[in-house]
Write a protein that holds these residues in place. Sequence first.
Motif, mmCIF file in Angstrom:
data_model
loop_
_atom_site.group_PDB
_atom_site.id
_atom_site.type_symbol
_atom_site.label_atom_id
_atom_site.label_comp_id
_atom_site.label_asym_id
_atom_site.label_seq_id
_atom_site.Cartn_x
_atom_site.Cartn_y
_atom_site.Cartn_z
ATOM 1 N N LEU A 20 13.320 -0.187 10.628
ATOM 2 C CA LEU A 20 12.486 0.792 11.333
ATOM 3 C C LEU A 20 11.192 0.194 11.865
ATOM 4 O O LEU A 20 10.422 0.891 12.529
ATOM 5 C CB LEU A 20 12.174 1.962 10.387
ATOM 6 N N ASN A 21 10.957 -1.090 11.554
ATOM 7 C CA ASN A 21 9.796 -1.827 12.086
ATOM 8 C C ASN A 21 8.464 -1.143 11.793
ATOM 9 O O ASN A 21 7.568 -1.075 12.648
ATOM 10 C CB ASN A 21 9.944 -2.028 13.603
ATOM 11 N N GLU A 22 8.310 -0.648 10.576
ATOM 12 C CA GLU A 22 7.030 -0.067 10.186
ATOM 13 C C GLU A 22 6.000 -1.178 9.981
ATOM 14 O O GLU A 22 6.336 -2.294 9.573
ATOM 15 C CB GLU A 22 7.188 0.761 8.907
ATOM 16 N N TYR A 52 -4.613 1.220 4.080
ATOM 17 C CA TYR A 52 -4.167 2.394 4.822
ATOM 18 C C TYR A 52 -5.332 3.161 5.440
ATOM 19 O O TYR A 52 -5.154 3.953 6.355
ATOM 20 C CB TYR A 52 -3.390 3.343 3.894
ATOM 21 N N GLY A 65 12.521 0.052 5.859
ATOM 22 C CA GLY A 65 11.278 0.403 6.535
ATOM 23 C C GLY A 65 10.704 -0.733 7.358
ATOM 24 O O GLY A 65 10.267 -0.530 8.495
ATOM 25 N N VAL A 66 10.715 -1.943 6.800
ATOM 26 C CA VAL A 66 10.076 -3.085 7.468
ATOM 27 C C VAL A 66 10.969 -3.693 8.545
ATOM 28 O O VAL A 66 10.526 -3.940 9.672
ATOM 29 C CB VAL A 66 9.686 -4.163 6.435
ATOM 30 N N VAL A 100 8.213 2.850 4.082
ATOM 31 C CA VAL A 100 7.604 1.814 3.243
ATOM 32 C C VAL A 100 6.698 2.447 2.192
ATOM 33 O O VAL A 100 6.694 2.040 1.024
ATOM 34 C CB VAL A 100 6.802 0.820 4.112
ATOM 35 N N GLU A 101 5.934 3.465 2.595
ATOM 36 C CA GLU A 101 5.064 4.150 1.647
ATOM 37 C C GLU A 101 5.892 4.878 0.587
ATOM 38 O O GLU A 101 5.513 4.943 -0.588
ATOM 39 C CB GLU A 101 4.162 5.137 2.381
ATOM 40 N N GLY A 141 8.287 8.135 9.677
ATOM 41 C CA GLY A 141 7.859 6.742 9.749
ATOM 42 C C GLY A 141 7.043 6.256 8.566
ATOM 43 O O GLY A 141 6.181 5.386 8.729
ATOM 44 N N HIS A 142 7.296 6.805 7.370
ATOM 45 C CA HIS A 142 6.567 6.378 6.176
ATOM 46 C C HIS A 142 7.536 5.926 5.080
ATOM 47 O O HIS A 142 7.305 6.168 3.897
ATOM 48 C CB HIS A 142 5.685 7.516 5.653
#
Length: 318
Positions: free
Chosen positions: A277-279, A161, A273-274, A114-115, A111-112
Motif C-alpha cells: 500500500l506504499n504507506e 506522527y 502497509g509498507v 502500518v499504524e 491508509g493506516h
Amino acid sequence: MTDADPAAVGSVPTTTRSENSRGLMFGFLAYGLWGILPLYFLLLAPTGAFEVVAWRVLFSLVFCALIITVTRKWSVLRGVFRQRRVMLIMGLAGLLIFVNWQIYVYAAMTGHVVEAALGYFINPIVTVFLGVIVLHERLRRIQWLAVGVSLLAVIVLTIGYGTLPWISLALAFSFGFYGLIKKRVGPSVDAVTGLTLETVWLAPVAIIQLVVVAGVSGLTFGTVSTVHTIGLLAAGVITAVPLLLFAAAARRLPLTVLGLIQFLAPVLQFLVGVFVLNEAMPPERWVGFGLVWVALIILTVDMIVSGRAPRRASLEPT
C-alpha cells in the motif's frame, strides 16, 4: 526382561511430533490470515468501515449458528446462556472486540495499516503492563526494561506522527483488556461459543449502525456488484475461520510457541502497509518501530529463558 517393541516405543513421540506439526500448520494459517486481513477489507470499497463492521457482526453470528447446528452444540450454548456472570463477561468482551474491529477496519480502509500493525506489535507489552496495573502482578527487571523501551518507542512515534498514535494504542489496549476478560471465563467457553455470545450482544448495535448508515450515506450491500456482495457475506467466514484454526493450534502447541507465532500477523500487516500500500515510513517511524522490535526481542528472550509465556498473554488478533 524382554526388549520393548520398537514400534511401541516410537509411537508416542511420533504422535506428538505429528500433533505439533499440525498445530504449527494451524497456527501459521490463523496468523497468516489475520496478517493479510487489511487487503480483504480494501476489496470491500466503496463500503465504509461502519457498514463493514456491522455486516461482519451479523454474518459472523449467522456463520457461528451454522457451525453450532452442524456440530450439534446448541445444548452447550444454552448451558452458557444460563450462566448470568459468564453472559455479562461475554457482553463486555463483545463491546471491547467491537471497538477493536471498528478501529482496525477504519485503519485498514483509510491508509493506516502500518499504524494498525504497530498496535499488534505492542499488544504483548501492553498485556504485561496491564498485568501490573490491573492484576497487581510483579515483573522481573528485564520485563520492566521491555516496557520502558516500548514507552520510549511511543514517544518517538508520537514525535514522528506529530500526534499520539491513537490507532495503535487503541488497538493494543482494547485487545489487551479483551484478552484479560476472556481469561476470566477460561476454557469453559470455546472459540465458536465465545464468538457467538459476543455477536449476540453486538447484533442490536450492528442493526442500529446499519440504520444510521442507511440514513446518512446509504447502504452498499447488494448495490455494487455480485463479487462485492459475496465479499460482504463472507465477512462472517473471514472472522470465524482464523479463530477456529487458532483454537486447533492452541490445543496442540505450548503457549510459548503460540506466543512466538503471533508476531506473524503484525509482520505481514506491516509488509502489506509498507510494500503493497506504499504507506509512508520516514526515518523517525523506523526508529520507533525498531525500539518496539527491541522491546519484543527482550520480552521474547525473557519468555524463553524463564520457560513460560506471560500467563495472561492475549494471542488472538482481530
